[in-house]
Design a protein around this motif. Structure first.
Motif, PDB file in Angstrom:
ATOM      1  N   MET A 122       0.853  -1.191   0.000  1.00  0.00           N
ATOM      2  CA  MET A 122       0.000   0.000   0.000  1.00  0.00           C
ATOM      3  C   MET A 122       0.889   1.242   0.000  1.00  0.00           C
ATOM      4  O   MET A 122       1.933   1.277   0.639  1.00  0.00           O
ATOM      5  CB  MET A 122      -0.907  -0.019   1.228  1.00  0.00           C
ATOM      6  N   SER A 123       0.486   2.254  -0.719  1.00  0.00           N
ATOM      7  CA  SER A 123       1.363   3.393  -0.948  1.00  0.00           C
ATOM      8  C   SER A 123       1.551   4.269   0.285  1.00  0.00           C
ATOM      9  O   SER A 123       2.563   4.923   0.436  1.00  0.00           O
ATOM     10  CB  SER A 123       0.803   4.233  -2.099  1.00  0.00           C
ATOM     11  N   GLU A 124       0.571   4.318   1.185  1.00  0.00           N
ATOM     12  CA  GLU A 124       0.679   5.181   2.358  1.00  0.00           C
ATOM     13  C   GLU A 124       0.704   4.305   3.612  1.00  0.00           C
ATOM     14  O   GLU A 124      -0.304   3.729   4.005  1.00  0.00           O
ATOM     15  CB  GLU A 124      -0.503   6.160   2.395  1.00  0.00           C
ATOM     16  N   ARG A 125       1.871   4.237   4.248  1.00  0.00           N
ATOM     17  CA  ARG A 125       2.063   3.275   5.327  1.00  0.00           C
ATOM     18  C   ARG A 125       1.281   3.613   6.587  1.00  0.00           C
ATOM     19  O   ARG A 125       1.032   2.742   7.410  1.00  0.00           O
ATOM     20  CB  ARG A 125       3.553   3.182   5.648  1.00  0.00           C
ATOM     21  N   ASN A 126       0.926   4.877   6.761  1.00  0.00           N
ATOM     22  CA  ASN A 126       0.210   5.252   7.978  1.00  0.00           C
ATOM     23  C   ASN A 126      -1.292   5.046   7.849  1.00  0.00           C
ATOM     24  O   ASN A 126      -2.036   5.400   8.743  1.00  0.00           O
ATOM     25  CB  ASN A 126       0.502   6.708   8.330  1.00  0.00           C
ATOM     26  N   LYS A 127      -1.735   4.466   6.738  1.00  0.00           N
ATOM     27  CA  LYS A 127      -3.154   4.228   6.525  1.00  0.00           C
ATOM     28  C   LYS A 127      -3.397   2.742   6.317  1.00  0.00           C
ATOM     29  O   LYS A 127      -2.541   2.027   5.814  1.00  0.00           O
ATOM     30  CB  LYS A 127      -3.661   5.039   5.341  1.00  0.00           C
ATOM     31  N   LYS A 128      -4.602   2.298   6.712  1.00  0.00           N
ATOM     32  CA  LYS A 128      -4.910   0.872   6.658  1.00  0.00           C
ATOM     33  C   LYS A 128      -6.122   0.625   5.774  1.00  0.00           C
ATOM     34  O   LYS A 128      -7.043   1.433   5.703  1.00  0.00           O
ATOM     35  CB  LYS A 128      -5.169   0.341   8.070  1.00  0.00           C
ATOM     36  N   LEU A 129      -6.103  -0.545   5.139  1.00  0.00           N
ATOM     37  CA  LEU A 129      -7.189  -0.918   4.237  1.00  0.00           C
ATOM     38  C   LEU A 129      -8.465  -1.261   4.997  1.00  0.00           C
ATOM     39  O   LEU A 129      -8.431  -1.858   6.072  1.00  0.00           O
ATOM     40  CB  LEU A 129      -6.788  -2.140   3.418  1.00  0.00           C
ATOM     41  N   THR A 130      -9.576  -0.890   4.409  1.00  0.00           N
ATOM     42  CA  THR A 130     -10.875  -1.390   4.828  1.00  0.00           C
ATOM     43  C   THR A 130     -11.701  -1.571   3.565  1.00  0.00           C
ATOM     44  O   THR A 130     -11.375  -1.021   2.514  1.00  0.00           O
ATOM     45  CB  THR A 130     -11.574  -0.428   5.813  1.00  0.00           C
ATOM     46  N   ALA A 131     -12.742  -2.361   3.628  1.00  0.00           N
ATOM     47  CA  ALA A 131     -13.546  -2.618   2.440  1.00  0.00           C
ATOM     48  C   ALA A 131     -15.021  -2.555   2.794  1.00  0.00           C
ATOM     49  O   ALA A 131     -15.436  -2.984   3.876  1.00  0.00           O
ATOM     50  CB  ALA A 131     -13.214  -3.986   1.839  1.00  0.00           C
ATOM     51  N   SER A 132     -15.803  -2.027   1.875  1.00  0.00           N
ATOM     52  CA  SER A 132     -17.245  -1.896   2.046  1.00  0.00           C
ATOM     53  C   SER A 132     -17.916  -2.180   0.716  1.00  0.00           C
ATOM     54  O   SER A 132     -17.258  -2.313  -0.312  1.00  0.00           O
ATOM     55  CB  SER A 132     -17.609  -0.489   2.528  1.00  0.00           C
ATOM     56  N   HIS A 133     -19.215  -2.252   0.727  1.00  0.00           N
ATOM     57  CA  HIS A 133     -19.957  -2.468  -0.512  1.00  0.00           C
ATOM     58  C   HIS A 133     -19.707  -1.344  -1.513  1.00  0.00           C
ATOM     59  O   HIS A 133     -19.890  -1.536  -2.705  1.00  0.00           O
ATOM     60  CB  HIS A 133     -21.452  -2.573  -0.223  1.00  0.00           C
ATOM     61  N   TRP A 134     -19.313  -0.167  -1.037  1.00  0.00           N
ATOM     62  CA  TRP A 134     -19.080   0.968  -1.930  1.00  0.00           C
ATOM     63  C   TRP A 134     -17.608   1.147  -2.265  1.00  0.00           C
ATOM     64  O   TRP A 134     -17.235   2.138  -2.864  1.00  0.00           O
ATOM     65  CB  TRP A 134     -19.641   2.252  -1.317  1.00  0.00           C
ATOM     66  N   ILE A 152      -6.036   6.233  11.442  1.00  0.00           N
ATOM     67  CA  ILE A 152      -6.345   5.882  12.826  1.00  0.00           C
ATOM     68  C   ILE A 152      -5.583   6.829  13.745  1.00  0.00           C
ATOM     69  O   ILE A 152      -4.391   7.083  13.559  1.00  0.00           O
ATOM     70  CB  ILE A 152      -5.935   4.429  13.147  1.00  0.00           C
ATOM     71  N   LYS A 153      -6.268   7.338  14.762  1.00  0.00           N
ATOM     72  CA  LYS A 153      -5.620   8.197  15.757  1.00  0.00           C
ATOM     73  C   LYS A 153      -6.252   7.930  17.110  1.00  0.00           C
ATOM     74  O   LYS A 153      -7.484   7.974  17.249  1.00  0.00           O
ATOM     75  CB  LYS A 153      -5.772   9.672  15.385  1.00  0.00           C
ATOM     76  N   ASP A 154      -5.422   7.652  18.090  1.00  0.00           N
ATOM     77  CA  ASP A 154      -5.893   7.410  19.459  1.00  0.00           C
ATOM     78  C   ASP A 154      -6.979   6.336  19.504  1.00  0.00           C
ATOM     79  O   ASP A 154      -7.967   6.437  20.232  1.00  0.00           O
ATOM     80  CB  ASP A 154      -6.415   8.711  20.089  1.00  0.00           C
ATOM     81  N   GLY A 155      -6.796   5.296  18.707  1.00  0.00           N
ATOM     82  CA  GLY A 155      -7.733   4.182  18.722  1.00  0.00           C
ATOM     83  C   GLY A 155      -9.051   4.448  18.033  1.00  0.00           C
ATOM     84  O   GLY A 155      -9.993   3.666  18.194  1.00  0.00           O
ATOM     85  N   LYS A 156      -9.154   5.518  17.252  1.00  0.00           N
ATOM     86  CA  LYS A 156     -10.380   5.859  16.537  1.00  0.00           C
ATOM     87  C   LYS A 156     -10.087   6.001  15.044  1.00  0.00           C
ATOM     88  O   LYS A 156      -8.999   6.446  14.652  1.00  0.00           O
ATOM     89  CB  LYS A 156     -10.972   7.184  17.045  1.00  0.00           C
ATOM     90  N   GLN A 205      -8.396  -5.859  11.260  1.00  0.00           N
ATOM     91  CA  GLN A 205      -9.058  -5.072  12.301  1.00  0.00           C
ATOM     92  C   GLN A 205      -8.304  -3.763  12.478  1.00  0.00           C
ATOM     93  O   GLN A 205      -7.089  -3.734  12.630  1.00  0.00           O
ATOM     94  CB  GLN A 205      -9.097  -5.837  13.616  1.00  0.00           C
ATOM     95  N   LEU A 206      -9.052  -2.653  12.465  1.00  0.00           N
ATOM     96  CA  LEU A 206      -8.432  -1.332  12.559  1.00  0.00           C
ATOM     97  C   LEU A 206      -8.468  -0.779  13.976  1.00  0.00           C
ATOM     98  O   LEU A 206      -7.509  -0.144  14.425  1.00  0.00           O
ATOM     99  CB  LEU A 206      -9.138  -0.355  11.614  1.00  0.00           C
ATOM    100  N   VAL A 207      -9.597  -0.992  14.661  1.00  0.00           N
ATOM    101  CA  VAL A 207      -9.774  -0.447  16.009  1.00  0.00           C
ATOM    102  C   VAL A 207     -10.539  -1.462  16.845  1.00  0.00           C
ATOM    103  O   VAL A 207     -11.165  -2.393  16.314  1.00  0.00           O
ATOM    104  CB  VAL A 207     -10.535   0.901  15.994  1.00  0.00           C
ATOM    105  N   ALA A 208     -10.489  -1.281  18.155  1.00  0.00           N
ATOM    106  CA  ALA A 208     -11.266  -2.143  19.042  1.00  0.00           C
ATOM    107  C   ALA A 208     -12.750  -1.816  18.927  1.00  0.00           C
ATOM    108  O   ALA A 208     -13.126  -0.672  18.627  1.00  0.00           O
ATOM    109  CB  ALA A 208     -10.798  -1.943  20.485  1.00  0.00           C
ATOM    110  N   PRO A 209     -13.637  -2.794  19.155  1.00  0.00           N
ATOM    111  CA  PRO A 209     -15.076  -2.510  19.117  1.00  0.00           C
ATOM    112  C   PRO A 209     -15.466  -1.430  20.124  1.00  0.00           C
ATOM    113  O   PRO A 209     -14.909  -1.357  21.226  1.00  0.00           O
ATOM    114  CB  PRO A 209     -15.715  -3.857  19.464  1.00  0.00           C
TER     115      PRO A 209
END
Length: 768
Positions: A1-13, A20-24, A487-491
């Motif tokens: 992935m081109s930007e290391r400080n960002k994480k993948l997520t996927a949705s229908h769109w 992510i910052k401070d667990g959010k 998983q990006l953040v805790a529930p």
């Protein structure tokens, strides 16, 4: 992935890159490889961490007190409880209902898009769990194109298979002269695809068609149902008149000898019957262009000219999914096939017809090369079901009779309703009626991320983890990409993954081994990914091990059929490739349907006027109301997110009103207005525009229902069109929803507009 400080997520769109910052999750933007990334991603942070989030298990106060009828569902307060107590209550209710009423007393209303992940899929998880307990009553079909699912097998074959076989848009760019779009081709719909979409291709493919010289005709009351780049001719026909327009075109082809008798003779059956109907043998009224002009508002000469243009070159007839969601919605589908057959171009590159172009991002653009792995739902021992749009009928009339596919059927008696991964108080029609219907079950359980209207109608609400709060992988049902979903953040709060919830319930009920098979979520994910890798190898594709995949980027797979042409094999050899119909051919007349002897559908396409118009309600409610998928969200998902909220007008859903209709009612841009009819009323924010046909209003779907039960007809404060739509079906053959046949009146709302409360949680009380 081109930007290391960002994480993948996927949705229908689509695929998103989350910050992510401070667990959010504080931001989600589109993947840089996506040419038309959806802005819906911007809704995720606000919905994930907003005030509407369900954070603890909650039980309706009156139900918990043993007086469930004291306060109606949807109007009661809730008491938050711990997980053990919530699961004990559910286990006790499941055992009671099964013992007293059998498993036919359980209805699993898991309808909706839910998660894009392959494992944490709400419907699959709930159905697997209930199947280990002896099963449940299910729903059949969907709200989007249920009519096509029920009709098309009778006349040409299974609709789901045919959607996957749709002629590809690059083929249309090469071979087609004219695309005639009944219901338009709205790009806002093509943001989404069930299961996910990695690359939004539709806009680029349509622009390529326009650049290649393909002409487009947009037959819709909404001009923006065709992208500006298409420079489409706009024919704003009256809503519900598509069948009449098709018949006027067909009559012109017939009487001017522009049809193809050789094709009709070899590839179809029953044309003599529809021919007699078109020329008026049965009723003395030819279905000519003049007849069609009176019904559609499109000039007769325009209809004749369009028929001649369609016959003079390669023509693709497109029917949007929304066209069938009308009174007698089978008819435009059947007539579109008839019209295409008369042109004789079915099976030729760029010719024929397609039902469903534009219903999602992938139809005609891409397909998956093989079936992805998934968790097995098991076998449901209960054979009973209802058509998907008959939930209110079932709840209000248990034991009542209805007709479906020529059979006399009986509604089951649902004592316990469990909803997961969907929001019927968005999808369903006549929400005031649905509200009454939801008072009838003994227990309602809802799994939810946010406090939607459906959650407010539950007795027990379980807080579930959102897509960004657990690990999975994305793979669309019609896409060619695989997307890691770490998983990006805790529930939030005490929310849990549904698999873990059911595992704990199964342990209480003695079915833990059957449900979990001794596996954790991680075990299942590795197994499902292993199945996916095996199937990939069978098609010559190699996929990485699970851990490498999860740490990587989107994987694109080859397009399995880039030159696909719908029904090409049938055209090449109709005997060797006979269709799965009684005759093996395209049935312009169906002996089977005619033999059902139903009052609202006959053996061939026929004109039925919309019910409200036929019953003379136009004088009291003179405006036709249309509703459609918005650009700002998927149905009602994430309506409380920043992007969705940014497009509200006066905090409410915008309604498009023609300038002449607004002027006649003293309505100004941005004003709060009230839409109403005999079924209900709602407030919305006025957008005055000439992109909507005069005599029509357009109200986007998906605003969370916000009823004011103290106001007339429990006025919705937020702008949900389904308080106005009737709860009747297309016909007794398919029982599809017919929400687009709705008449309303609109007036200024001069009182101080009430605050919108849809995105607030319900009131909570301490446990006494």
């Amino acid at each position: 992935m081109s930007e290391r400080n960002k994480k993948l997520t996927a949705s229908h769109w689509g695929v998103g890159l989350a910050t992510i910052k401070d667990g959010k999750v504080i931001a989600v933007e589109g993947h840089p490889a996506d040419p038309m990334a959806s802005e819906i991603n911007a809704n995720i942070p606000g919905s994930l961490h907003g005030r509407a989030r369900v954070r603890r298990p909650a039980v309706r106060k009156s139900w918990l007190a043993g007086t469930p009828g004291a306060v109606p569902r949807g109007q009661d307060s809730f008491i938050e409880v711990d997980w053990d107590r919530a699961l004990d209550l559910i286990a006790s209710e499941l055992s009671r209902v099964r013992k007293t009423h059998g498993n036919t007393g359980i209805f699993a209303g898991s309808y909706g898009w839910s998660s894009a992940g392959r494992f944490h899929h709400a419907q699959s998880q709930l159905k697997r769990f209930l199947n280990t307990l002896g099963g449940f009553v299910r729903s059949e079909g969907n709200y989007s194109y249920n009519t096509a699912l029920g009709l098309m097998p009778h006349i040409v074959g299974p609709f789901r298979a045919h959607v996957a076989q749709a002629t590809r848009w690059p083929v249309i760019a090469k071979h087609t002269d004219l695309v005639v779009m009944f219901g338009g081709m709205a790009l806002r719909n093509t943001q989404v695809s069930d299961g996910g979409v990695a690359r939004h291709r539709m806009a680029g493919n349509l622009e390529a068609c326009a650049s290649a010289g393909v002409s487009f005709v947009n037959i819709s009351p909404l001009r923006s149902d065709a992208a500006e780049a298409l420079n489409a001719e706009w024919l704003p026909a009256r809503p519900g008149s598509d069948t009449a327009l098709m018949m006027g075109l067909a009559h012109t082809l017939l009487v001017e000898d522009l049809h193809d008798p050789a094709f009709l003779a070899r590839y179809t059956t029953g044309f003599d019957k529809i021919r007699g109907y078109l020329v008026g043998e049965a009723d003395g009224r030819p279905k000519d262009a003049d007849w069609a002009a009176c019904l559609t508002g499109v000039e007769a000469e325009t209809i004749r000219d369009l028929a001649r243009r369609m016959a003079s070159g390669r023509t693709m007839i497109s029917v949007a999914a929304g066209v069938q969601r009308t009174d007698f919605g089978e008819q435009p589908l059947w007539m579109a096939v008839t019209l295409a057959a008369m042109l004789g171009q079915i099976g030729l590159p760029g010719g024929g017809y397609t039902v469903g172009y534009g219903v999602n991002a992938n139809i005609g653009n891409i397909e998956r090369p093989f079936r992805w792995g998934t968790i097995a739902q098991g076998v449901n021992p209960v054979r009973d079901f209802i058509p998907v749009a008959m939930i209110a009928d079932m709840l209000l009339t248990p034991g009542g009779s209805y007709s479906y596919q020529g059979e006399a059927r009986t509604f089951p008696d649902a004592r316990l309703v469990w909803w997961a991964g969907g929001n019927p108080f968005h999808h369903h029609q006549d929400l005031n009626r649905l509200h009454r219907a939801f008072q009838t079950p003994e227990t309602v359980i809802v799994n939810e991320v946010n406090w939607t209207a459906t959650a407010r109608h539950a007795d027990i609400v379980l807080p579930v983890a959102a897509s960004q709060e657990r690990t999975d992988f994305g793979a669309g049902k019609s896409d060619n990409a695989l997307v890691p979903m770490p998983q990006l953040v805790a529930p939030e709060g005490e929310a849990r993954a549904e698999y873990d919830i059911y595992a704990d319930l199964a342990a209480r009920l003695g079915t833990a081994d059957a449900f979990t098979e001794g596996k954790t979520s991680d075990d299942w994910l590795r197994e499902i990914w292993g199945v996916t890798r095996d199937r990939a190898r069978e098609t010559g594709n190699n996929l990485p091990e699970w851990d490498s995949f999860l740490a990587g980027d989107v994987i694109d797979l080859p397009d399995p059929s880039p030159e696909q042409v719908f029904l090409a094999e049938y055209r090449a050899d109709p005997e060797a490739n006979a269709l799965p119909t009684p005759s093996g051919r395209i049935e312009l007349f169906s002996e089977v349907i005619a033999g059902f002897d139903l009052p609202d559908i006959k053996g061939h396409a026929i004109w039925f006027p919309p019910r409200d118009q036929a019953e003379g309600r136009g004088a009291e409610y003179p405006l036709a109301m249309l509703s459609g998928q918005p650009r700002t969200r998927l149905h009602s998902q994430l309506d409380n997110g920043a992007f969705s909220l940014s497009r509200k007008v006066a905090g409410r859903e915008p309604v498009l009103i023609h300038p002449e209709d607004a002027r006649a009612r003293g309505i100004e841009e941005g004003a709060v207005v009230e839409l109403f009819n005999a079924r209900g009323r709602c407030l919305a924010g006025a957008r005055i525009t000439d992109e909507v046909r005069q005599g029509c209003v357009f109200l986007w779907t998906g605003a969370w229902w916000d009823p004011d039960f103290a106001a007339p007809q429990a006025r919705d404060r937020h702008g949900n069109p389904n308080v106005l739509t009737h709860d009747l079906r297309t016909s007794s053959l398919t029982q599809g929803p017919a929400a687009h046949s709705t008449l309303v009146e609109v007036q200024r709302f001069d009182a101080p507009p009430p605050p919108v409360e849809a995105h607030d949680p319900p009131p909570f009380e301490p446990d006494a």
